[in-house]
Design an enzyme around this catalytic site. Structure first.
Site, mmCIF file in Angstrom:
data_model
loop_
_atom_site.group_PDB
_atom_site.id
_atom_site.type_symbol
_atom_site.label_atom_id
_atom_site.label_comp_id
_atom_site.label_asym_id
_atom_site.label_seq_id
_atom_site.Cartn_x
_atom_site.Cartn_y
_atom_site.Cartn_z
ATOM 1 N N GLU A 8 0.809 -1.211 0.000
ATOM 2 C CA GLU A 8 0.000 0.000 0.000
ATOM 3 C C GLU A 8 0.848 1.270 0.000
ATOM 4 O OE1 GLU A 8 -2.639 0.252 3.246
ATOM 5 O OE2 GLU A 8 -4.157 1.343 2.122
ATOM 6 N N ASP A 66 0.003 -10.040 3.298
ATOM 7 C CA ASP A 66 -1.246 -9.926 4.050
ATOM 8 C C ASP A 66 -2.494 -10.025 3.175
ATOM 9 O OD1 ASP A 66 -0.035 -9.645 6.519
ATOM 10 O OD2 ASP A 66 0.240 -7.498 6.256
ATOM 11 N N MET A 117 1.005 -13.396 11.079
ATOM 12 C CA MET A 117 0.958 -11.978 10.723
ATOM 13 C C MET A 117 -0.458 -11.553 10.332
ATOM 14 S SD MET A 117 4.497 -11.136 8.768
ATOM 15 C CE MET A 117 5.959 -10.700 9.732
ATOM 16 N N LEU A 153 9.006 -15.745 9.792
ATOM 17 C CA LEU A 153 9.089 -17.002 9.037
ATOM 18 C C LEU A 153 8.190 -16.960 7.811
ATOM 19 C CD1 LEU A 153 8.967 -20.161 11.304
ATOM 20 C CD2 LEU A 153 10.680 -19.531 9.605
#
Lengths: 342, 342, 342, 342
Positions: free
Chosen positions: C103, C127, C169, C273
């Site tokens: 973004e 993400d 995450m 990771l």
């Protein structure tokens, strides 16, 4: 003969290999019957059993953990524990026990043997810190998982010019860190066997960063900075009353952030990842051969012994050998590692 | 001192670990300079070189194959080969050679040593058939790849009630098949060490299928049916004049199709898959320790030796020990395997 | 035409695929020349370049991270940043930019485009929270790594009858947790999109444990308990001044320890990771097709656009579409997940 | 309602995901009961059943293949097949069928639906050649396995300067080869959709070898040289009377050996490896969502439909759409691949 089998202590990949091999050979070659005891020594103490025959073990070799469950229950440390085991064995007509576990489990086995109970052991620990055997199953898998993780972390470290700190299991012995550090091209590897010099570590990392590399550090959960206030050993008790060290990686990160403020760092704590999942081929074979050796020992009346790897062979050695002294990393191995670090 | 390094014969995972470790320790500890020879013995014969220093080897530990290239060129079998090597060494002021390879490569090294050339070896073969060392690097990776493949094939076999035949490398020694069969829960494992009885194999497979299992067979490329017309050994010469056995798996499939016409079978030949890609942690460590041991031997003037794994230690042994006799699978290991098969 | 290429923001698997594809097609089909800018927008601001041609990109497809390096430098938020980029482009005779990032990076690209600089984008975020594209590369790899970890943790959880908590995450969007939870058979999955009810979570976990299962919980780093004191969001600033949430997994552990004192729990924080190592085939393909699409857009003068996955096709969409609004997990997907949880 | 579930045709990773999701949601949300039919359509024809409830499906998501078994039995092509299914359904009080399979299986489902039997489908094929859905589960896993294999083979190819030929599944559609070739950086990828020009392929490979690369070729089992005598299509019938093409890789090797006699080549046929083992996260999710969609369709009386992926959503589409026409690789995708090949 009827044999009771149990797995105790922290689980590790390869336990099911032992169970499977013992049951297959015991059944086919010796005509044994097997009973599974659940959850370590809790099983024979409380009489918790589960069936154990060819159909149960047929497909368990690639499965991680232990189909029998585990616990840290210790019959020697509780009142009436040993008697309860004896009673269960009598009630279920069990002639001998195969106890698969680490120092604690094999310590119990040694004691039971001294009390006249027929028992044979198979050593297990991902930490590889048991004396009397070259390597224990579970260790190879743990190292492989840690190295795979380091390979991944190395690329993200390089992209961001960060120092990556990877904390692995090993409270008192640094075998996992030693092998992980060597196999993952770590620039610094820190073990519980030697307190580390924080200035020296920072200097090495600075040197690595200066030549454009992303520093990779592998640290045992039990590694401690020399002269430090050991604040990182925020020792906690887990649900089993077992001491859990926490924070060797984070302690190092704090040190580096102080000494090398311009260098970004990231800590990854691999923890229980290392003891999970399907065993490597190496551990499947070592577990299988351990199970074969142990069940043969039972058939031959060679009680009070455990399966041990010696070179290319698996042999039976006295149980007492395994539980006397922790096997730590030698200075020679540490020196070796230094030649490919930095 | 200036050291020339070469890798010969079939490549395998772990070669780069040896190169890296030798260069890092040699440079840092002994002040050596290194020259890479390309494509095995072809390099020193024809003077094909490539730079070899810290920056070159920094990231090669996880890389499969060999950054130096390989070939099956044999200076002993060609006229003037040894003299050409001597001339190249003189011209480039190279004091000693580090030769990493299998039986052929180490055989050349042994010969060169007898001719007064300073040479040290590191043994390599995915087949694990070199004497004088417990295991060779490359073997663990090969077995792991084969076991991963078997794990995959087992589920499709089970879904279709098929017998899955997996052919692995191993012309004269069945180590890969032995370890793969044991680690993959194979029902039948066939090695070059013993001709197999086709009727007996078919009977075992029929028994396995009858109890609802999908039979899994691991077979060495060099395994032959007893009394067979050996039609499967459609020996061909490859581009290097090397004999290529073809079809142990397919030969077994033909046998099973004849003897068990109702059972569907599928053959998978893993072939070169087994020698490719990133090494396991085990092989990275064994390769690294071999490189450290070899370069130390050079520094100490301990020529005519090679790095060998003995238990948990890597030591130097005379080169001649490695190349005398093929290390084949013992009857004891075959018996062991039988107890977890069928 | 000369094209400058840069990668910005957090690295992720697949960045090198974009670079490689753009360079290969750009060079061969359009006769473009390429210049690599190092470390995100820092590169064109400070004029940090690196060569970028076929020989550089030939082998980078399987390599994790980005060969160009990355940073969070934002030229729009610094004085003279945009002018510096313009000056560098003029000095190096660069006609257009290919900006690969999330973004922030694409926001800068949008701004530059509005200032008349020729720029094309390729979206990247593990993400998966970018609007205007079905999926972003890096996400599939992140989920695969998390699922592999969960598979491993499930066996050790089962052996010890422990609840395993896996933190992944996802600060603002729970895509990684959603897909990980679904693919790993998690019993509970907690996302940032909805505050979770601690009592309800504890009740589900208790129910799972009661039927003999080891509860597996997947939690986004941004997931928060409803009405909680949010103590777990021990927000810290990292070296880049970026807020780092810490402790969603540990916060949940504290809750469970309080509400279910008899159940042992273990937390694993996968963290970085998930963004490391070789990309999955899926991400290599999505990255490659994004690079092809982006370089074609440059050739066609279709600036101010970025590559977006729409169904089976990669198309160019206006940059502004991507950076308007965060793409969060829909209620429908959360409902779907609930049907296979618990 | 009582639902019968079956899996037909070649197995693939993700089948168990469908079964699990359908059973979990069907049981919990709709109160359905489930009956497993064994071995594809053979199950309902012969009344072969197996229990199917939460306890059975709890741990099957990561398991490859199908717990229900499969076969290629086709009730439409046998006398009385459809009547037998109707009779079994009546006898076992089964209201509707969930049929998971490829073109053949769904063709039968379409026919049964036209005969008034309540049936819903879920599409499956590792080949990805079913119309009406963006991707089928099993495909992503197959490609990932093939790419992993190519990554391994690339390093051994490079070490020996050999051309590595990798043959993958795909008799009529080249999707697996297309994605494998793109994700593995193959220099040449050959599909069934277009006969290849042997001279052109040899020229490309020669060019790659000349610049010092080890050529990597991915070839579909159904790829054929233009104007060739198609000797490689040594079509054989397998035990099920199914045509087995053999030898696309070997045919290409013969061509290359003739046209490029100095270049050593090695062929690896991945075959059934591609359909085995644990599914990727992608396939677990697609399978799960397909199962959820299918069981919802049953609950809503939306029979004669199947689950289809459209962009990011799984929706129900008429069964007939899937079985009309084979989905082959478009010219646009082939062109795309060419830009990153050679």
């Amino acid at each position: 003969m009827r044999i009771g089998v149990l797995t105790g202590g922290g689980d590790c990949p390869g336990l099911n290999a032992v169970i499977r091999a013992a049951v297959l050979k015991g059944t086919d070659t010796y005509g044994f019957e097997f009973v599974g005891f659940r959850d370590g020594w809790k099983g024979p103490i409380e009489g918790l059993t589960t069936p154990l025959d060819r159909s149960v073990v047929e497909h368990i070799l690639p499965v991680g953990g232990t189909i029998l469950g585990s616990s840290r229950t210790n019959p020697v440390k509780m009142e009436g524990g040993v008697d309860a085991i004896r009673a269960t064995m009598a009630r279920l007509e069990i002639d001998a026990l195969l106890a698969i576990g680490g120092e604690d489990t094999l310590g119990v086995a040694t004691h039971l043997h001294s009390q006249g109970i027929k028992v044979v052991g198979a050593p297990k620990t991902i930490d590889n810190d048991l004396s009397a055997t070259d390597y224990t199953f579970g260790f190879d898998t743990a190292v492989q998982i840690a190295v795979d993780a380091c390979d991944r972390l190395a690329t993200t470290g390089a992209s961001h010019h960060r120092a990556m700190i990877v904390e692995v299991m090993g409270r008192h012995a640094g075998w996992i860190a030693l092998h992980t550090g060597m196999a993952a091209s770590a620039h610094v590897t820190l073990l519980p066997e030697q307190e580390y010099d924080a200035d020296e570590v920072a200097a090495t990392i600075a040197k690595v960063a200066e030549r454009g590399e992303a520093p990779l550090v592998v640290i045992s959960e039990g590694a401690i900075a020399a002269g430090g206030d050991v604040t990182h050993t925020g020792a906690e008790l887990d649900a089993f009353g077992h001491v859990q060290l926490k924070g060797a990686g984070e302690a190092l990160e704090r040190i580096l952030n102080e000494k090398l403020p311009d260098l970004a760092t990231r800590v990854t704590v691999l923890g229980h990842l290392l003891r999970g999942g399907t065993p490597t081929a190496y551990d499947r074979i070592l577990g299988t051969r351990s199970g074969l050796s142990a069940v043969t020992a039972i058939a031959e009346g060679n009680f009070g012994t455990m399966a041990a790897l010696r070179g290319t062979e698996v042999v039976q050695v006295p149980l007492a050998e395994a539980t006397g002294e922790l096997k730590t990393v030698s200075q020679a191995r540490i020196d070796e590692l230094k030649h490919v670090s930095g």
